[in-house]
Scaffold this motif. Structure first.
Motif, PDB file in Angstrom:
ATOM      1  N   UNK A 112       0.830  -1.205   0.000  1.00 69.36           N
ATOM      2  CA  UNK A 112       0.000   0.000   0.000  1.00 69.36           C
ATOM      3  C   UNK A 112       0.867   1.258   0.000  1.00 69.36           C
ATOM      4  N   UNK A 113       1.946   1.256   0.768  1.00 73.27           N
ATOM      5  CA  UNK A 113       2.844   2.411   0.817  1.00 73.27           C
ATOM      6  C   UNK A 113       3.490   2.655  -0.541  1.00 73.27           C
ATOM      7  N   UNK A 114       3.769   1.583  -1.271  1.00 72.11           N
ATOM      8  CA  UNK A 114       4.355   1.722  -2.602  1.00 72.11           C
ATOM      9  C   UNK A 114       3.384   2.381  -3.574  1.00 72.11           C
ATOM     10  N   UNK A 115       2.104   2.159  -3.383  1.00 71.02           N
ATOM     11  CA  UNK A 115       1.081   2.725  -4.263  1.00 71.02           C
ATOM     12  C   UNK A 115       0.679   4.143  -3.880  1.00 71.02           C
ATOM     13  N   UNK A 116       0.888   4.488  -2.612  1.00 73.68           N
ATOM     14  CA  UNK A 116       0.418   5.781  -2.097  1.00 73.68           C
ATOM     15  C   UNK A 116       1.060   6.938  -2.859  1.00 73.68           C
ATOM     16  N   UNK A 117       0.234   7.832  -3.348  1.00 76.62           N
ATOM     17  CA  UNK A 117       0.718   9.032  -4.014  1.00 76.62           C
ATOM     18  C   UNK A 117       1.147   8.843  -5.455  1.00 76.62           C
ATOM     19  N   UNK A 118       1.129   7.624  -5.938  1.00 71.41           N
ATOM     20  CA  UNK A 118       1.574   7.365  -7.303  1.00 71.41           C
ATOM     21  C   UNK A 118       0.471   7.757  -8.279  1.00 71.41           C
ATOM     22  N   UNK A 119       0.861   8.524  -9.319  1.00 66.40           N
ATOM     23  CA  UNK A 119      -0.110   8.898 -10.354  1.00 66.40           C
ATOM     24  C   UNK A 119       0.087   8.064 -11.607  1.00 66.40           C
ATOM     25  N   UNK A 120       1.339   7.837 -11.991  1.00 66.11           N
ATOM     26  CA  UNK A 120       1.662   7.044 -13.171  1.00 66.11           C
ATOM     27  C   UNK A 120       2.804   6.108 -12.786  1.00 66.11           C
ATOM     28  N   UNK A 121       2.699   4.850 -13.145  1.00 63.91           N
ATOM     29  CA  UNK A 121       3.795   3.939 -12.852  1.00 63.91           C
ATOM     30  C   UNK A 121       3.306   2.532 -12.610  1.00 63.91           C
ATOM     31  N   UNK A 122       4.183   1.748 -11.984  1.00 61.30           N
ATOM     32  CA  UNK A 122       3.827   0.359 -11.703  1.00 61.30           C
ATOM     33  C   UNK A 122       4.525  -0.106 -10.430  1.00 61.30           C
ATOM     34  N   UNK A 123       3.905  -1.088  -9.799  1.00 57.53           N
ATOM     35  CA  UNK A 123       4.483  -1.749  -8.637  1.00 57.53           C
ATOM     36  C   UNK A 123       4.553  -3.228  -8.969  1.00 57.53           C
ATOM     37  N   UNK A 124       5.745  -3.797  -8.852  1.00 55.43           N
ATOM     38  CA  UNK A 124       5.949  -5.223  -9.109  1.00 55.43           C
ATOM     39  C   UNK A 124       6.263  -5.912  -7.784  1.00 55.43           C
ATOM     40  N   UNK A 125       5.532  -6.962  -7.488  1.00 54.27           N
ATOM     41  CA  UNK A 125       5.743  -7.722  -6.263  1.00 54.27           C
ATOM     42  C   UNK A 125       6.418  -9.033  -6.640  1.00 54.27           C
ATOM     43  N   UNK A 126       7.599  -9.264  -6.085  1.00 44.51           N
ATOM     44  CA  UNK A 126       8.348 -10.483  -6.372  1.00 44.51           C
ATOM     45  C   UNK A 126       8.090 -11.481  -5.244  1.00 44.51           C
ATOM     46  N   UNK A 127       7.630 -12.671  -5.633  1.00 43.40           N
ATOM     47  CA  UNK A 127       7.274 -13.711  -4.665  1.00 43.40           C
ATOM     48  C   UNK A 127       8.174 -14.915  -4.887  1.00 43.40           C
ATOM     49  N   UNK A 128       8.706 -15.453  -3.800  1.00 44.11           N
ATOM     50  CA  UNK A 128       9.540 -16.660  -3.885  1.00 44.11           C
ATOM     51  C   UNK A 128       9.051 -17.633  -2.824  1.00 44.11           C
ATOM     52  N   UNK A 129       8.729 -18.823  -3.239  1.00 45.52           N
ATOM     53  CA  UNK A 129       8.195 -19.853  -2.333  1.00 45.52           C
ATOM     54  C   UNK A 129       6.986 -19.344  -1.556  1.00 45.52           C
ATOM     55  N   UNK A 130       6.122 -18.565  -2.218  1.00 43.98           N
ATOM     56  CA  UNK A 130       4.914 -18.080  -1.597  1.00 43.98           C
ATOM     57  C   UNK A 130       5.104 -16.913  -0.647  1.00 43.98           C
ATOM     58  N   UNK A 131       6.317 -16.340  -0.601  1.00 45.60           N
ATOM     59  CA  UNK A 131       6.606 -15.249   0.317  1.00 45.60           C
ATOM     60  C   UNK A 131       7.036 -14.023  -0.488  1.00 45.60           C
ATOM     61  N   UNK A 132       6.476 -12.861  -0.161  1.00 48.54           N
ATOM     62  CA  UNK A 132       6.900 -11.628  -0.819  1.00 48.54           C
ATOM     63  C   UNK A 132       8.320 -11.317  -0.371  1.00 48.54           C
ATOM     64  N   UNK A 133       9.231 -11.235  -1.340  1.00 49.03           N
ATOM     65  CA  UNK A 133      10.621 -10.955  -0.984  1.00 49.03           C
ATOM     66  C   UNK A 133      11.089  -9.599  -1.489  1.00 49.03           C
ATOM     67  N   UNK A 134      10.335  -8.992  -2.402  1.00 47.64           N
ATOM     68  CA  UNK A 134      10.787  -7.739  -2.975  1.00 47.64           C
ATOM     69  C   UNK A 134       9.609  -6.982  -3.561  1.00 47.64           C
ATOM     70  N   UNK A 135       9.662  -5.660  -3.428  1.00 47.45           N
ATOM     71  CA  UNK A 135       8.657  -4.797  -4.047  1.00 47.45           C
ATOM     72  C   UNK A 135       9.421  -3.751  -4.854  1.00 47.45           C
TER      73      UNK A 135
END
Length: 69
Positions: free
Chosen positions: A26-49
């Motif tokens: 949510x913090x990564x999305x806050x205030x964003x007008x144009x762009x993208x957020x990619x969530x990297x998942x490894x073994x079912x666990x979020x490891x990187x945003x």
């Protein structure tokens, strides 16, 4: 000999994101007008945003031609 069924831990793929992980997304999305957020998942666990934000800049000449100052 008593054979009781062994309970194995739930597979990581079925694990729900934690509140902290959801807050980070949510913090990564806050205030964003144009762009993208990619969530990297490894073994079912979020490891990187990764957050890629685009900023649109208007050309000063375009602004003056449209009657804006």
């Amino acid at each position: 000999m008593n054979h009781s069924p062994q309970t194995s831990p739930a597979p990581a793929a079925s694990r729900m994101p934690t509140d902290d992980e959801l807050r980070e997304v949510a913090a990564s999305l806050r205030g964003m007008r144009f762009g993208s957020v990619t969530i990297v998942v490894q073994d079912g666990v979020i490891i990187q945003i990764d957050k890629t934000e685009k900023r649109r800049l208007r050309n000063r000449r375009d602004t003056h031609e449209n009657g804006q100052s």
